[in-house]
Design a protein around this motif. Structure first.
Motif, PDB file in Angstrom:
ATOM      1  N   UNK A  12     -46.330 -43.179 -47.304  1.00  0.00           N
ATOM      2  CA  UNK A  12     -45.982 -43.647 -46.112  1.00  0.00           C
ATOM      3  C   UNK A  12     -45.839 -42.532 -45.106  1.00  0.00           C
ATOM      4  N   UNK A  13     -45.927 -42.905 -44.051  1.00  0.00           N
ATOM      5  CA  UNK A  13     -45.550 -42.021 -42.753  1.00  0.00           C
ATOM      6  C   UNK A  13     -44.212 -41.797 -42.668  1.00  0.00           C
ATOM      7  N   UNK A  14     -44.162 -40.500 -41.859  1.00  0.00           N
ATOM      8  CA  UNK A  14     -42.309 -40.205 -41.841  1.00  0.00           C
ATOM      9  C   UNK A  14     -41.952 -41.263 -40.805  1.00  0.00           C
ATOM     10  N   UNK A  15     -40.610 -41.713 -40.874  1.00  0.00           N
ATOM     11  CA  UNK A  15     -40.320 -42.818 -40.058  1.00  0.00           C
ATOM     12  C   UNK A  15     -38.719 -42.290 -39.747  1.00  0.00           C
ATOM     13  N   UNK A  16     -38.194 -42.762 -38.493  1.00  0.00           N
ATOM     14  CA  UNK A  16     -37.036 -42.417 -37.902  1.00  0.00           C
ATOM     15  C   UNK A  16     -36.037 -43.193 -38.692  1.00  0.00           C
ATOM     16  N   UNK A  17     -34.971 -42.492 -39.065  1.00  0.00           N
ATOM     17  CA  UNK A  17     -33.631 -43.006 -39.648  1.00  0.00           C
ATOM     18  C   UNK A  17     -32.558 -43.233 -38.586  1.00  0.00           C
ATOM     19  N   UNK A  18     -32.078 -42.257 -38.244  1.00  0.00           N
ATOM     20  CA  UNK A  18     -30.910 -42.279 -37.307  1.00  0.00           C
ATOM     21  C   UNK A  18     -30.850 -41.150 -36.263  1.00  0.00           C
ATOM     22  N   UNK A  19     -30.277 -41.508 -35.107  1.00  0.00           N
ATOM     23  CA  UNK A  19     -30.082 -40.198 -34.141  1.00  0.00           C
ATOM     24  C   UNK A  19     -28.784 -40.075 -33.601  1.00  0.00           C
ATOM     25  N   UNK A  20     -28.360 -39.233 -33.165  1.00  0.00           N
ATOM     26  CA  UNK A  20     -26.870 -38.917 -32.426  1.00  0.00           C
ATOM     27  C   UNK A  20     -27.014 -38.329 -31.013  1.00  0.00           C
ATOM     28  N   UNK A  21     -26.535 -38.406 -30.095  1.00  0.00           N
ATOM     29  CA  UNK A  21     -26.434 -37.744 -28.902  1.00  0.00           C
ATOM     30  C   UNK A  21     -25.631 -36.430 -29.127  1.00  0.00           C
ATOM     31  N   UNK A  22     -25.731 -35.879 -27.734  1.00  0.00           N
ATOM     32  CA  UNK A  22     -25.010 -34.377 -27.661  1.00  0.00           C
ATOM     33  C   UNK A  22     -23.793 -34.544 -28.148  1.00  0.00           C
ATOM     34  N   UNK A  23     -22.905 -35.572 -27.624  1.00  0.00           N
ATOM     35  CA  UNK A  23     -21.509 -35.537 -27.484  1.00  0.00           C
ATOM     36  C   UNK A  23     -21.238 -36.310 -28.934  1.00  0.00           C
ATOM     37  N   UNK A  24     -21.926 -36.735 -29.590  1.00  0.00           N
ATOM     38  CA  UNK A  24     -21.545 -37.296 -30.840  1.00  0.00           C
ATOM     39  C   UNK A  24     -21.087 -38.831 -30.635  1.00  0.00           C
ATOM     40  N   UNK A  25     -21.029 -39.444 -29.421  1.00  0.00           N
ATOM     41  CA  UNK A  25     -20.431 -40.603 -29.202  1.00  0.00           C
ATOM     42  C   UNK A  25     -21.327 -41.871 -29.357  1.00  0.00           C
TER      43      UNK A  25
END
Length: 118
Positions: free
Chosen positions: A43-56
């Motif tokens: 399979x191709x690489x897939x996005x799981x999760x992300x977080x912004x700079x502040x973490x909120x």
């Protein structure tokens, strides 16, 4: 330049939990968007999760919503992925990533294997 190194992968039974960590070095990642991606065999690489700079503010792939939680500790220059209720479909190599000043995911770790089995 940023160097990222994942840890915490391993083998776990269906329904189990794992916590992945990703330690950054070289420069602080406090101004970077951070994310986890994964790639399963064939399979191709897939996005799981992300977080912004502040973490909120976080985003999660539909397949992991309600089960995975991404977080960051800017003081420790570390990213985390708490994975609960793991399923065989979660088996993959997991990569952490950080954005550069152009908000591109330019920095990647080497990956850590997660295997979920019965």
């Amino acid at each position: 330049q940023v160097q990222l190194e994942e840890s915490g992968g391993g083998s776990v039974q269906i329904g189990g939990s794992l916590r992945l960590s990703c330690a950054a070095s070289g420069r602080a990642i406090s101004e970077s968007l951070l994310a986890w991606f994964r790639q399963a065999p064939g399979h191709e690489r897939e996005f799981v999760a992300s977080v912004n700079v502040n973490g909120d503010t976080t985003e999660n792939a539909d397949s992991v919503k309600g089960r995975f939680t991404i977080s960051r500790d800017n003081a420790k220059n570390t990213i985390y992925l708490q994975m609960n209720r793991l399923e065989p479909e979660d088996t993959a190599v997991y990569y952490c990533a950080a954005t550069d000043t152009f908000l591109r995911y330019s920095y990647w770790g080497q990956g850590t294997q997660v295997t979920v089995s019965s």
